[in-house]
Design a protein around this motif. Structure first.
Motif, PDB file in Angstrom:
ATOM      1  N   ASN A 162      75.443 -12.800  54.622  1.00 13.80           N
ATOM      2  CA  ASN A 162      74.838 -13.578  53.258  1.00 13.80           C
ATOM      3  C   ASN A 162      74.386 -11.822  52.140  1.00 13.80           C
ATOM      4  OD1 ASN A 162      73.764 -15.747  54.701  1.00 13.80           O
ATOM      5  ND2 ASN A 162      73.673 -14.740  56.258  1.00 13.80           N
TER       6      ASN A 162
ATOM      7  N   TYR B 271      65.627 -17.168  52.036  1.00 15.89           N
ATOM      8  CA  TYR B 271      66.525 -17.683  52.530  1.00 15.89           C
ATOM      9  C   TYR B 271      66.614 -17.307  54.470  1.00 15.89           C
ATOM     10  CZ  TYR B 271      70.566 -17.965  54.860  1.00 15.89           C
ATOM     11  OH  TYR B 271      71.784 -18.364  56.018  1.00 15.89           O
TER      12      TYR B 271
ATOM     13  N   ASP C 157      65.957 -19.394  57.800  1.00 19.58           N
ATOM     14  CA  ASP C 157      67.245 -19.860  58.257  1.00 19.58           C
ATOM     15  C   ASP C 157      66.921 -19.953  59.387  1.00 19.58           C
ATOM     16  OD1 ASP C 157      69.790 -19.936  58.380  1.00 19.58           O
ATOM     17  OD2 ASP C 157      70.028 -18.081  58.708  1.00 19.58           O
TER      18      ASP C 157
END
Length: 311
Positions: A158, A216, A220
């Motif tokens: 990521n 995020y 997540d």
């Protein structure tokens, strides 16, 4: 002359009255939207602060009927929660910082007008936005790289987000070229220009992208449930999901048509129940984001407007 003044006075009064009507209508609409948006949060907070036996009876709305902190005591007395918090905080901080640095460096490179093959690189970066490799190939790739059951599976895949890169590239392109030219005259290289020139003047978009990455990583739940089996590496989202799954039994009892007094009797005398702990866990998981967001809101709005319009 007097007639003209009276006409102007009537027009002015009519305008003021219409303004009041519009203001009242906007206040009513915004109040309705505010209440409907805030109600789920207040309801969850009330349940998390309510006694377990009383919660099982239902009917909790905005305020707890019997105030207690036992639900939060059970959460913070659980060592799994503390480890999950540590993983979540570490992932959010490292992931946001690493993603901001790598994505920002890519955006800075693609914002250079003299970069050879710039359009090709940009088009090449856009392909993964529309066409993913698929879950199975991605899983085998992560496994082959040895990232499964490691903390770095949260970070490395990521580090680059193409949409965030486009926003940062658009913002970098709006920076005056004279700043870079003056730095080049003084002998600065691209690394120095990136960190000493572009980074300080790009605070709005940097704060925006940092918030994107942070939210995020904090929220997540997909990656830990796919790539992590070690309970010591599970973040808060996975722990919350397991608590919610445990609450499924109580939900089934309710859907079977059993009276609320029987459901309450099943957990009567306990300090907490699944639903109250679930709400307390949810509140503790979203509270840091709720606290941080107001401080970044002005940068967030400014960065979105400039990053999406310019370029």
């Amino acid at each position: 002359m007097t007639g003209v003044k009276e006409t102007r006075h009537k027009m002015k009064s009519k305008k003021v009255f219409s303004d009041y009507v519009i203001i009242i209508a906007m206040v009513v609409i915004m109040t309705f939207v505010f209440v409907t948006t805030l109600y789920p949060f207040l309801n969850s907070l009330a349940i998390s602060l309510n006694d377990a036996d009383d919660t099982a009876l239902g009917g909790i709305t905005f305020f707890p009927r019997i105030f207690t902190l036992r639900n939060y005591q059970q959460i913070f007395n659980n060592p799994t929660i503390w480890m999950a918090y540590f993983i979540t905080f570490a992932r959010t901080i490292i992931g946001a910082a690493g993603g901001l640095l790598i994505t920002g460096a890519l955006a800075f490179g693609l914002s250079r007008k003299g970069l050879a093959g710039r359009k090709f690189y940009t088009f090449f970066c856009l392909i993964p936005m529309y066409f993913g490799g698929g879950l199975i190939p991605t899983y085998f790739l992560i496994k082959t790289l040895g990232l499964t059951n490691t903390f770095w599976v949260y970070i490395i895949p990521n580090l680059v987000n193409i949409w965030n890169m486009i926003l940062m590239r658009s913002y970098f392109q709006s920076v005056p070229d004279a700043l870079e030219e003056s730095a080049r005259i003084d002998g600065a290289n691209y690394i120095t220009i990136f960190f000493r020139i572009y980074w300080p003047v790009s605070t709005p978009i940097i704060a925006t992208i940092a918030l994107y990455f942070g939210v995020y990583h904090w929220n997540d739940w997909f990656m830990p449930n796919i790539y992590i089996t070690n309970p010591d590496l599970k973040p808060m989202t996975s722990v919350l999901l397991s608590i919610v799954n445990e609450a499924a039994f109580a939900e089934r009892m309710a859907t079977m048509g059993l009276p609320t007094d029987l459901i309450a009797a099943a957990s009567k005398g306990q300090k907490t129940n699944v639903r109250s702990v679930t709400m307390a866990t949810m509140i503790t998981s979203i509270l840091p984001i709720v606290i941080i967001y107001p401080f970044l809101q002005k940068f967030f709005l400014k960065g979105i407007m400039i990053g999406s319009i310019k370029g």
